[in-house]
Scaffold this active site. Structure first.
Site, PDB file in Angstrom:
ATOM      1  N   HIS A 343      11.215   2.736   2.848  1.00 16.90           N
ATOM      2  CA  HIS A 343      10.252   1.773   2.278  1.00 16.90           C
ATOM      3  C   HIS A 343       9.748   2.181   0.907  1.00 16.90           C
ATOM      4  O   HIS A 343       8.860   1.523   0.345  1.00 16.90           O
ATOM      5  CB  HIS A 343       9.035   1.646   3.201  1.00 16.90           C
ATOM      6  N   LYS A 521      -3.929  -5.638  -2.552  1.00 19.37           N
ATOM      7  CA  LYS A 521      -2.963  -4.639  -2.083  1.00 19.37           C
ATOM      8  C   LYS A 521      -3.599  -3.270  -2.282  1.00 19.37           C
ATOM      9  O   LYS A 521      -4.645  -3.155  -2.900  1.00 19.37           O
ATOM     10  CB  LYS A 521      -1.631  -4.742  -2.888  1.00 19.37           C
ATOM     11  N   ARG A 522      -2.977  -2.218  -1.786  1.00 17.34           N
ATOM     12  CA  ARG A 522      -3.516  -0.872  -1.980  1.00 17.34           C
ATOM     13  C   ARG A 522      -3.588  -0.605  -3.476  1.00 17.34           C
ATOM     14  O   ARG A 522      -2.782  -1.115  -4.258  1.00 17.34           O
ATOM     15  CB  ARG A 522      -2.616   0.152  -1.286  1.00 17.34           C
ATOM     16  N   LYS A 527       1.281  -0.320  -8.981  1.00 14.16           N
ATOM     17  CA  LYS A 527       0.991  -1.744  -8.708  1.00 14.16           C
ATOM     18  C   LYS A 527       0.212  -2.364  -9.879  1.00 14.16           C
ATOM     19  O   LYS A 527       0.038  -3.559  -9.955  1.00 14.16           O
ATOM     20  CB  LYS A 527       0.241  -1.837  -7.382  1.00 14.16           C
ATOM     21  N   THR A 629       5.219  -7.699   0.494  1.00 16.50           N
ATOM     22  CA  THR A 629       5.222  -8.768   1.497  1.00 16.50           C
ATOM     23  C   THR A 629       4.076  -9.736   1.223  1.00 16.50           C
ATOM     24  O   THR A 629       4.133 -10.912   1.553  1.00 16.50           O
ATOM     25  CB  THR A 629       5.094  -8.167   2.922  1.00 16.50           C
ATOM     26  N   LYS A 633       3.574 -14.030   1.311  1.00 20.22           N
ATOM     27  CA  LYS A 633       2.465 -14.738   1.954  1.00 20.22           C
ATOM     28  C   LYS A 633       1.817 -15.732   0.974  1.00 20.22           C
ATOM     29  O   LYS A 633       1.528 -16.868   1.329  1.00 20.22           O
ATOM     30  CB  LYS A 633       1.433 -13.719   2.460  1.00 20.22           C
TER      31      LYS A 633
HETATM   32  C1  26W Z   1       3.549  10.138   4.032  1.00 12.33           C
HETATM   33  C2  26W Z   1       2.584   9.183   3.432  1.00 12.33           C
HETATM   34  C3  26W Z   1       3.154   7.793   3.369  1.00 12.33           C
HETATM   35  C4  26W Z   1       2.639   6.812   4.211  1.00 12.33           C
HETATM   36  C5  26W Z   1       3.167   5.520   4.121  1.00 12.33           C
HETATM   37  C6  26W Z   1       4.161   7.527   2.485  1.00 12.33           C
HETATM   38  C7  26W Z   1       4.701   6.217   2.414  1.00 12.33           C
HETATM   39  C8  26W Z   1       4.188   5.252   3.243  1.00 12.33           C
HETATM   40  C9  26W Z   1       4.743   3.860   3.227  1.00 12.33           C
HETATM   41  C10 26W Z   1       6.215   3.879   3.166  1.00 12.33           C
HETATM   42  C11 26W Z   1       4.237   3.132   2.066  1.00 12.33           C
HETATM   43  C12 26W Z   1       4.425   1.630   2.240  1.00 12.33           C
HETATM   44  O1  26W Z   1       3.672   0.996   2.913  1.00 12.33           O
HETATM   45  N1  26W Z   1       5.466   1.119   1.571  1.00 12.33           N
HETATM   46  C13 26W Z   1       5.548  -0.322   1.449  1.00 12.33           C
HETATM   47  O2  26W Z   1       6.353  -0.820   2.511  1.00 12.33           O
HETATM   48  C14 26W Z   1       6.413  -2.238   2.474  1.00 12.33           C
HETATM   49  C15 26W Z   1       7.174  -2.712   3.705  1.00 12.33           C
HETATM   50  O3  26W Z   1       8.518  -2.454   3.573  1.00 12.33           O
HETATM   51  C16 26W Z   1       7.028  -2.757   1.173  1.00 12.33           C
HETATM   52  O4  26W Z   1       6.983  -4.150   1.165  1.00 12.33           O
HETATM   53  C17 26W Z   1       6.269  -2.195  -0.026  1.00 12.33           C
HETATM   54  O5  26W Z   1       6.939  -2.538  -1.217  1.00 12.33           O
HETATM   55  C18 26W Z   1       6.166  -0.683   0.082  1.00 12.33           C
HETATM   56  O6  26W Z   1       5.353  -0.142  -0.945  1.00 12.33           O
END
Ligand code: 26W
Length: 792
Positions: A343, A521-522, A527, A629, A633
């Site tokens: 992701h 978003k975060r 971003k 995503t 929406k």
């Molecule tokens: C280890 C810490 C950590 C926690 C969560 C690293 C990375 C993440 C996630 C992968 C971050 C995340 O939410 N990525 C998002 O995933 C979405 C679903 O596929 C995508 O639509 C977003 O572009 C992406 O930033």
């Protein structure tokens, strides 16, 4: 229904109608709904055992569920019944449903995607389990103090969670640490610490309640009883120590969504839920099957990013140490069951655990990782290594231990092949495939936008809810004045509702005819919320320079949390609030420009903001947002996108047509090229008087008169370390915003473009995405579909 609610109130909550609180009514209504779901759930479980189809297991550290009550009511098709019953009981429907706390068991995109996938798996009738952690505290609660983010523990479980069933019979011992002994070629792991994993099940029933799956969340409990001796000795702390230690594992969600914490507790959380899930699914498999070698025919395990990647070594451990399968057979056998979704490309988000920590917490697994590495190196001598510089690289481990790796948008998947896994892609050229993300139309249109939902259903019937591509039929309505008027009225109704909520909760008055421009978003530098804010100040300057010009009134809405340790992101939040304070109190632009930043953005707030949006901000540096995503929406709810060619924006623009999308900025290729130019940001700033002026105002403290140097760091970073090319994309972003202003001045044409967006978003349903996973990765079939075909 009415009697059922009163019975639940009486027998489950011990309350009568006179003394019941909103909370009591909500729990009573929820329990009655849950009763309805149990029928379907049991039936589905029974049919699954009979048909013994392939089952899907979705392992995720996060499930960003939000509220469930309205989703359950609409999926069970019981709106009218429930609303009537609640009215007859003299209660207010909205008060009751809005009393439910969000289940915020996730950070952002990855967690919400997992929740949308669970809804689609159930709606499609594919037998599946979601496995995760039942965090006592979800994502922190955000508030602002003098514009700065303040985090407070989230407390969803201080109230009864009506939807879940505790499953004391599904309880597993999870070991950590200790040592490994080898006798006659067999390994025996002797953990130094053991905690219990207890299951809590939430039924997930799909659209029309035809099929029910399970979300099984694990909570950690002490393995050994309360230490009475210490207690009797008066050493109360010692008495509760093992309990406290055990509970720590499922206590709280790590609030980072792009930077791996590297913390021991995080690794323990990852192993805890992964090991419990594998033990649970193998117990279920071995109940009906005695040949463990046939496992890949009946089980498909999806790893939601690298967070459950320890599943590879853990499954091999079980096959080798508990089923005496030789290592060189166990590795490919495990690989056939496992698949991994990537992701993110952000280097800081790719998990790597020190060999030292892995060896201390999971000594047997480190041995197995070495065996996996050896086997792969033997077959592919020039392959990248899992073990490198004293680290265990979880991305490489996940890639090597799975039969399919997928990216989450077409562009992202290509970049995964060209960057993070380029070498492994060369060795395994067919392993990486794409599955572009999707969203569930049940929550993200049917649920959150009733006025648009009714208009669509009145126009094309209701089948679109489970077959979203049917929305294309609406394209023929773009020149239908009556329809366009109704479509516009729906958007305006949502904007008025939002304006009322903003004025109630923030005391800011919004003009519902202004363009509602939303970025939720975060908070993260890639971003580029900062670029949005710089454009807002530039617009403000122009409005003040020329107050009598014919400006398009604009409302800028921001929403989002920053990881507590991400100080640049926190600075950006503070700057947005500081600028909002100045602009919102400026009489010159009072009727032209407003900025609002409601605190504590979450799923429920997204459901409130998205239907009211005219413009969707998807402005990430190209090549950085894996998919997005929220972009889907917004477009589904009739907002136009201003965005870069990044993530799924590319595919959204392909589907809605370039004429219905405000594109700007450098492409991913151009970004990489521009970075090679030394001093590219200074050059960009010097080339843009408008940007220079804005940066000057911020640097001199125009928005922080009592602390003028507050943003010296932030502005300095743009001059010297503008890694995400805010400076380089600023002018084209500003110009494109002005194009949007002009377009907005033609409401009929804007509505027509917005309608084409809604009508073109069918492909972005998570039902289409899940069908792709089932076809290309899992080889899983829909039981309900099979039943239909059989009966046909
Ligand atoms: C280890 C810490 C950590 C926690 C969560 C690293 C990375 C993440 C996630 C992968 C971050 C995340 O939410 N990525 C998002 O995933 C979405 C679903 O596929 C995508 O639509 C977003 O572009 C992406 O930033």
């Amino acid at each position: 229904m009415k009697t059922d609610i009163l019975n639940r109130l009486k027998y489950s909550l011990g309350k009568d109608a006179e003394n019941a609180s909103t909370y009591d009514w909500r729990i009573a209504v929820s329990l009655v709904l849950r009763d309805q779901m149990v029928e379907t759930w049991f039936q589905s479980t029974k049919e699954t055992y009979e048909a013994s189809p392939k089952r899907v297991y979705y392992l995720s550290m996060e499930f960003l569920i939000g509220r469930l009550i309205e989703d359950m009511i609409s999926n069970l098709r019981m709106e009218d019944t429930v609303k009537a019953a609640i009215a007859e009981l003299g209660q207010d429907y909205n008060t009751i449903v809005h009393d439910e706390p969000d289940a915020a068991l996730g950070n952002g995109g990855l967690g919400r995607l997992a929740a949308c996938f669970m809804d689609s798996l159930a709606t499609l009738g594919i037998p599946a389990f979601g496995y995760g952690i039942r965090y006592e505290h979800g994502l922190f609660e955000q508030s602002f103090a003098q514009g700065q983010q303040v985090e407070k523990p989230e407390t969803w479980l201080t109230q009864r969670h009506a939807w879940e069933f505790e499953r004391p019979e599904a309880r597993y011992r999870i070991g950590f640490g200790g040592h490994v002994e080898h006798h006659e070629g067999k390994a025996h792991w002797h953990p130094g610490e053991v905690v219990m994993a207890t299951a809590h099940d939430t039924p997930v029933v799909g659209w029309k309640g035809e099929w029910g799956n399970t979300l099984r969340l694990w909570s950690a409990e002490p393995a050994k009883e309360f230490d009475l001796e210490s207690f009797n000795r008066g050493d109360y702390l010692a008495a509760g120590r093992s309990e406290a230690l055990a509970r720590t594992i499922s206590r709280v969600l790590y609030p980072d969504d792009t930077t791996e914490s590297g913390k021991e507790l995080r690794l323990k959380q990852e192993y805890f839920f992964t090991a419990a899930s594998l033990m649970d699914l193998l117990r279920r498999y071995l109940k009906d099957h005695d040949d463990i070698r046939a496992l890949p025919d009946y089980v498909a395990i999806q790893l939601n990013d690298t967070h459950p990647a320890i599943a590879g070594p853990e499954l091999v451990r079980i096959l080798v140490d508990e089923h005496a399968i030789p290592m060189d057979e166990a590795i490919p056998l495990a690989r056939k069951c496992l698949a991994y979704t990537n992701h993110t490309l952000l280097p800081e988000a790719l998990e790597r655990w020190s060999e030292h920590l892995m060896g201390r917490i999971l000594p047997r697994h480190l041995e197995i990782i070495r065996a996996i590495e050896h086997a792969h190196q033997t077959e592919f001598p020039d392959s990248p290594r899992i073990l490198e510089h004293g680290d265990v690289r979880m991305g490489e481990l996940a890639f090597i231990m799975t039969h399919k790796v997928n990216g989450v948008s077409a562009l992202h998947t290509e970049l995964v092949k060209e960057t993070v896994f380029a070498d492994l892609h060369r060795i395994h050229p067919t392993r990486i495939i794409n599955q572009t993300n999707g969203i569930t139309p049940r929550r993200w249109l049917y649920g959150c936008n009733p006025s648009l939902r009714h208009l669509i259903t009145d126009t094309i019937g209701e089948d679109w809810v489970a077959d979203l591509e049917q929305l294309t039929a609406l394209k023929s309505k773009r020149d239908d004045a009556a329809f366009i008027e109704a479509f516009t009225a729906s958007k305006r109704e949502n904007k008025v509702n939002l304006s009322n909520w903003i004025s109630e909760t923030m005391g800011v008055t919004l003009d519902p005819d202004a363009m509602f421009d939303v970025q939720i978003k975060r908070i993260h530098e890639y971003k580029r919320q900062l670029m949005n804010l710089l454009e807002t100040v530039a617009l403000w300057n122009d409005m003040r320079d020329n107050p009598n010009a014919d400006w398009t009134p604009r409302v800028k809405i921001f929403g989002g949390k920053a990881a507590p340790g991400y100080f640049v992101a926190k600075d950006i939040i503070r700057l947005i609030n500081d600028v909002a304070h100045v602009i919102n109190t400026d009489p010159v632009t009072d009727d032209k420009l407003k900025i609002v930043y409601p605190p504590n953005y979450n799923v429920t707030m997204a459901e409130r903001l998205i239907p009211a949006a005219d413009l969707s901000e998807q402005i990430s540096t190209a090549g950085k947002e894996a998919s997005g995503t929220g972009n889907m929406k917004f477009a589904l709810n009739g907002a136009l996108t201003i965005g870069t060619l990044d993530g799924a924006n590319v595919e959204i623009r392909d589907h809605v047509g370039s004429e219905n999308f405000f594109l700007f900025g450098l492409t991913a290729q151009e970004v990489m090229e521009r970075r090679t130019h030394h001093g590219y940001s200074r050059a960009a700033i010097e080339a843009s008087p408008r940007l220079q002026r804005v940066l000057g105002q911020i640097a001199e403290g125009r928005f922080a008169p009592h602390d003028p140097s507050r943003y010296h760091g932030l502005v300095g970073m743009l001059y010297d370390h503008d890694y995400f090319l805010v400076t380089c994309d600023f002018d084209s972003y500003f110009d494109t915003q002005r194009r949007a202003d002009t377009a907005y001045r033609n409401p009929a044409n804007w509505a027509a473009m917005a309608l084409v967006n809604t009508a073109s978003m069918g492909w972005f349903s998570s039902d289409r995405t899940i069908k792709g996973y089932a076809r290309d990765i899992w080889g899983a079939k829909s039981v309900t579909q099979a039943k239909l075909e059989k009966s046909a």
